[in-house]
Scaffold this motif. Structure first.
Motif, PDB file in Angstrom:
ATOM      1  N   PHE A 154      -2.319  -6.719  -2.501  1.00  0.00           N
ATOM      2  CA  PHE A 154      -2.960  -6.409  -1.782  1.00  0.00           C
ATOM      3  C   PHE A 154      -2.145  -5.436  -1.293  1.00  0.00           C
ATOM      4  O   PHE A 154      -2.296  -4.172  -1.244  1.00  0.00           O
ATOM      5  CB  PHE A 154      -3.260  -7.112  -0.344  1.00  0.00           C
ATOM      6  N   ILE A 155      -0.822  -5.626  -1.709  1.00  0.00           N
ATOM      7  CA  ILE A 155       0.097  -5.001  -0.246  1.00  0.00           C
ATOM      8  C   ILE A 155       0.041  -3.280  -1.537  1.00  0.00           C
ATOM      9  O   ILE A 155       0.463  -2.164  -1.142  1.00  0.00           O
ATOM     10  CB  ILE A 155       1.289  -5.170  -0.579  1.00  0.00           C
ATOM     11  N   LEU A 156       0.186  -3.368  -2.751  1.00  0.00           N
ATOM     12  CA  LEU A 156       0.135  -2.600  -3.558  1.00  0.00           C
ATOM     13  C   LEU A 156      -0.961  -1.571  -3.187  1.00  0.00           C
ATOM     14  O   LEU A 156      -0.301  -0.911  -3.792  1.00  0.00           O
ATOM     15  CB  LEU A 156       0.415  -2.646  -5.125  1.00  0.00           C
ATOM     16  N   ILE A 157      -1.605  -1.989  -3.072  1.00  0.00           N
ATOM     17  CA  ILE A 157      -2.878  -0.888  -2.555  1.00  0.00           C
ATOM     18  C   ILE A 157      -2.648  -0.782  -1.819  1.00  0.00           C
ATOM     19  O   ILE A 157      -3.298   0.068  -1.523  1.00  0.00           O
ATOM     20  CB  ILE A 157      -4.192  -1.631  -3.067  1.00  0.00           C
ATOM     21  N   TRP A 158      -2.876  -1.046  -0.663  1.00  0.00           N
ATOM     22  CA  TRP A 158      -2.647  -0.632   0.375  1.00  0.00           C
ATOM     23  C   TRP A 158      -0.753   0.594   0.855  1.00  0.00           C
ATOM     24  O   TRP A 158      -1.409   1.446   1.334  1.00  0.00           O
ATOM     25  CB  TRP A 158      -2.418  -1.588   1.598  1.00  0.00           C
ATOM     26  N   VAL A 159      -0.660   0.035   0.155  1.00  0.00           N
ATOM     27  CA  VAL A 159       0.547   0.994  -0.057  1.00  0.00           C
ATOM     28  C   VAL A 159       0.187   2.246  -0.646  1.00  0.00           C
ATOM     29  O   VAL A 159       0.606   3.320   0.227  1.00  0.00           O
ATOM     30  CB  VAL A 159       1.774   0.499  -0.878  1.00  0.00           C
ATOM     31  N   ASN A 160      -0.430   2.018  -1.616  1.00  0.00           N
ATOM     32  CA  ASN A 160      -0.822   3.413  -2.529  1.00  0.00           C
ATOM     33  C   ASN A 160      -1.898   4.291  -1.791  1.00  0.00           C
ATOM     34  O   ASN A 160      -1.218   5.791  -1.601  1.00  0.00           O
ATOM     35  CB  ASN A 160      -1.538   3.249  -3.904  1.00  0.00           C
ATOM     36  N   ASP A 161      -2.998   3.593  -0.653  1.00  0.00           N
ATOM     37  CA  ASP A 161      -3.853   4.162  -0.043  1.00  0.00           C
ATOM     38  C   ASP A 161      -3.410   4.828   0.984  1.00  0.00           C
ATOM     39  O   ASP A 161      -3.609   6.167   1.362  1.00  0.00           O
ATOM     40  CB  ASP A 161      -5.098   3.240   0.738  1.00  0.00           C
ATOM     41  N   SER A 162      -2.248   4.415   1.641  1.00  0.00           N
ATOM     42  CA  SER A 162      -1.639   4.823   2.700  1.00  0.00           C
ATOM     43  C   SER A 162      -0.984   6.248   2.621  1.00  0.00           C
ATOM     44  O   SER A 162      -0.755   7.319   3.154  1.00  0.00           O
ATOM     45  CB  SER A 162      -1.173   3.409   4.079  1.00  0.00           C
ATOM     46  N   PHE A 163      -0.053   6.036   1.731  1.00  0.00           N
ATOM     47  CA  PHE A 163       0.694   7.252   1.439  1.00  0.00           C
ATOM     48  C   PHE A 163       0.800   8.194   0.599  1.00  0.00           C
ATOM     49  O   PHE A 163       1.163   9.290   0.463  1.00  0.00           O
ATOM     50  CB  PHE A 163       2.084   6.380   0.501  1.00  0.00           C
ATOM     51  N   ALA A 164      -0.574   7.825  -0.397  1.00  0.00           N
ATOM     52  CA  ALA A 164      -1.847   8.813  -1.122  1.00  0.00           C
ATOM     53  C   ALA A 164      -2.054   9.507  -0.050  1.00  0.00           C
ATOM     54  O   ALA A 164      -1.864  11.267   0.240  1.00  0.00           O
ATOM     55  CB  ALA A 164      -2.701   8.390  -1.895  1.00  0.00           C
ATOM     56  N   TYR A 165      -2.299   9.177   1.005  1.00  0.00           N
ATOM     57  CA  TYR A 165      -2.979   9.847   2.181  1.00  0.00           C
ATOM     58  C   TYR A 165      -1.783  11.338   3.099  1.00  0.00           C
ATOM     59  O   TYR A 165      -1.981  12.244   3.485  1.00  0.00           O
ATOM     60  CB  TYR A 165      -4.015   8.854   3.463  1.00  0.00           C
ATOM     61  N   LEU A 166      -0.824  10.407   3.106  1.00  0.00           N
ATOM     62  CA  LEU A 166      -0.176  10.603   4.040  1.00  0.00           C
ATOM     63  C   LEU A 166       0.906  12.186   3.334  1.00  0.00           C
ATOM     64  O   LEU A 166       0.988  13.226   3.642  1.00  0.00           O
ATOM     65  CB  LEU A 166       1.691   9.830   4.385  1.00  0.00           C
ATOM     66  N   VAL A 167       0.866  11.238   2.315  1.00  0.00           N
ATOM     67  CA  VAL A 167       1.723  12.641   1.115  1.00  0.00           C
ATOM     68  C   VAL A 167       0.892  13.892   1.112  1.00  0.00           C
ATOM     69  O   VAL A 167       1.294  15.038   0.872  1.00  0.00           O
ATOM     70  CB  VAL A 167       2.168  12.113   0.382  1.00  0.00           C
ATOM     71  N   GLY A 168      -0.741  13.538   0.642  1.00  0.00           N
ATOM     72  CA  GLY A 168      -1.319  14.672   0.689  1.00  0.00           C
ATOM     73  C   GLY A 168      -1.582  14.832   1.549  1.00  0.00           C
ATOM     74  O   GLY A 168      -1.745  16.326   1.395  1.00  0.00           O
ATOM     75  N   LYS A 169      -1.421  14.656   3.699  1.00  0.00           N
ATOM     76  CA  LYS A 169      -1.797  15.634   3.947  1.00  0.00           C
ATOM     77  C   LYS A 169      -0.587  16.148   4.589  1.00  0.00           C
ATOM     78  O   LYS A 169      -1.029  17.474   4.883  1.00  0.00           O
ATOM     79  CB  LYS A 169      -2.177  14.728   4.869  1.00  0.00           C
ATOM     80  N   SER A 170       0.443  15.561   3.939  1.00  0.00           N
ATOM     81  CA  SER A 170       2.203  16.219   4.158  1.00  0.00           C
ATOM     82  C   SER A 170       1.838  17.471   3.521  1.00  0.00           C
ATOM     83  O   SER A 170       2.250  19.468   3.873  1.00  0.00           O
ATOM     84  CB  SER A 170       2.916  16.055   4.540  1.00  0.00           C
ATOM     85  N   ILE A 171       1.692  17.437   2.566  1.00  0.00           N
ATOM     86  CA  ILE A 171       1.975  18.875   0.819  1.00  0.00           C
ATOM     87  C   ILE A 171       1.669  19.268   0.118  1.00  0.00           C
ATOM     88  O   ILE A 171       1.361  19.136  -0.984  1.00  0.00           O
ATOM     89  CB  ILE A 171       3.620  18.463  -0.275  1.00  0.00           C
TER      90      ILE A 171
END
Length: 267
Positions: free
Chosen positions: A141-158
């Motif tokens: 679960f943590i692997l999925i959540w980390v991937n989803d969360s940081f994909a959103y944050l990194v995508g939104k930033s750069i």
């Protein structure tokens, strides 16, 4: 701000419920995902306009059979083959570029093995040598959540380069790579707590989960786009439906289970 707080509150309740079930008992975790599976099937049924209620009966029968009755590896492998085959068919649908009209039998099989099979294999993953490996399933679960969360944050930033604009216009290649790198970092930390799986195996598992989970998210996005809806449901305020929350997990679960089975045989 109110929307962000609502999302955070809903997410916190979801995580607490999930981890409470994991630490309470294996039966509590199994029951929770049996229930989640029924909710996901209901949302899928409405979204794709599947007629009848046979898929619920079939799912409950399959779930009960494989969780409580079947111990034979050959039968488990047959279910895994069926689930993975349906998932590959969905990938063909995803990349075909066509808005395919499935018949009722095809919709039934997709619901049973994509959603039902995914939930069943999620409840099989924690079992290692007949004991319930709490840290292992938490790590998935943590692997999925980390991937989803940081994909959103990194995508939104750069994020600049669109990943699959015809299906999910907001996803970017930069965000996808960012989420994957942070998931590898999470896998490194998980290897310190679940030592029955080596660091190399955790990194491989993270790669499988992130790749399959990202594709699963795109598959559900295409279903929603074809249905003309933003979310699969509204049961989770700020997050949409249960299938919106679990689409990556249910798609990745058979592949994760297969990966862990391979690890067991090569160890």
């Amino acid at each position: 701000m109110r929307e962000i707080l609502r999302r955070l509150l809903t997410g916190a309740v979801f995580v607490i419920l999930l981890f409470s079930a994991i630490f309470l008992s294996s039966d509590a975790f199994n029951f929770l995902f049996m229930t989640f599976g029924l909710i996901c099937l209901y949302e899928y049924k409405r979204m794709i306009k599947l007629r009848g209620y046979h898929v619920f009966i079939a799912y409950l029968g399959l779930w009960w059979t494989y969780i409580y009755l079947v111990q034979d590896k050959i039968l488990i492998n047959i279910l895994m083959f069926a689930s993975i085959t349906v998932n590959f068919a969905l990938l063909f649908y995803l990349f075909s570029g066509k808005e395919k009209l499935f018949n009722n039998l095809q919709k039934f099989l997709i619901g049973l093995f994509y959603i039902g099979g995914g939930c069943i294999f999620l409840t099989m993953i924690p079992y290692k040598d007949k004991s319930f490996a709490k840290i292992l399933i938490m790590g998935v679960f943590i692997l999925i959540w980390v991937n989803d969360s940081f994909a959103y944050l990194v995508g939104k930033s750069i994020g600049r380069t669109k990943l699959f604009p015809s299906v999910s216009p907001k996803k970017t290649i930069e965000g996808t790579l960012g989420g994957y790198l942070f998931a590898l970092g999470a896998a490194y930390f998980m290897s310190k707590y679940e030592t029955n799986i080596s660091l190399a195996q955790w990194l491989i598992l993270a790669t499988v989960i992130v790749l399959a989970g990202s594709l699963g998210d795109l598959v559900e996005s295409k279903f929603k786009r074809a249905a003309g809806v933003k979310d699969s449901g509204a049961i989770l305020p700020g997050h949409g439906g249960m299938l919106d929350r679990l689409d990556s997990l249910v798609f990745a679960a058979p592949f994760a289970y297969l990966t862990l089975t391979i690890f067991k045989h090569v160890s």
